[in-house]
Design a protein around this motif. Structure first.
Motif: not given
Length: 167
Positions: A32-56
């Motif tokens: 099930g190691g391929f689930l690491g890619v999903d985890l990367f997607f979630v982390i990226s989405g979270f960080l980009m959302t937080m950065i964008t909300l902070n900038d707004i």
């Protein structure tokens, strides 16, 4: 909203990396190691959302700056890798498969390789897994996500869903 260094996020990134790394070494070690890619997607989405909300929140968000930051961070190293893959592939692949390589490099350069590789293997050509830019599918998905993310955040920030607040 605080966008400083987050050791918890870095720990999740390390776990995601190890999942993918061991999966690629040997699928039987961690099926099930391929689930690491999903985890990367979630982390990226979270960080980009937080950065964008902070900038707004700090009134320094612009769509142009959002895209320029993504381009500066990703494009230079990505295109160097694509150039290297093109030269290596042209040298190592058979002449009859160069058309597939060219299509793969172009689609990766346009960040749509996920669409090309989702079609599967060519019966008469190289397997998709043998393609030197096969790994670009995940960055293509991420870049497609970046196209829509700021618009979604900006819209819902300006027009929040009332149902969430009336509970």
């Amino acid at each position: 909203m605080n966008t400083t260094y987050r050791p918890d996020i870095q720990g999740l990134r390390a776990i995601a990396f190890l999942l993918v790394f061991f999966f690629h070494l040997n699928k039987d070690w961690l099926p099930g190691g391929f689930l690491g890619v999903d985890l990367f997607f979630v982390i990226s989405g979270f960080l980009m959302t937080m950065i964008t909300l902070n900038d707004i929140e700090k009134n320094r968000f612009t769509f142009i700056n959002f895209y320029i930051k993504r381009i500066k961070r990703i494009i230079p190293a990505y295109y160097v890798m694509l150039l290297f893959a093109a030269f290596a592939g042209a040298y190592l692949w058979q002449y009859s498969e160069i058309k597939v390589l060219r299509e793969s490099i172009i689609s990766a350069g346009l960040f749509i390789s996920n669409l090309i590789f989702s079609r599967g293997n060519n019966y008469f050509g190289a397997q998709t897994s043998e393609n030197p830019v096969h790994h670009t599918w995940s960055l293509s998905i991420e870049m497609q996500f970046y196209i829509f993310l700021p618009f979604i955040i900006y819209f819902f920030r300006k027009h929040p869903c009332k149902s969430f607040y009336n509970k």
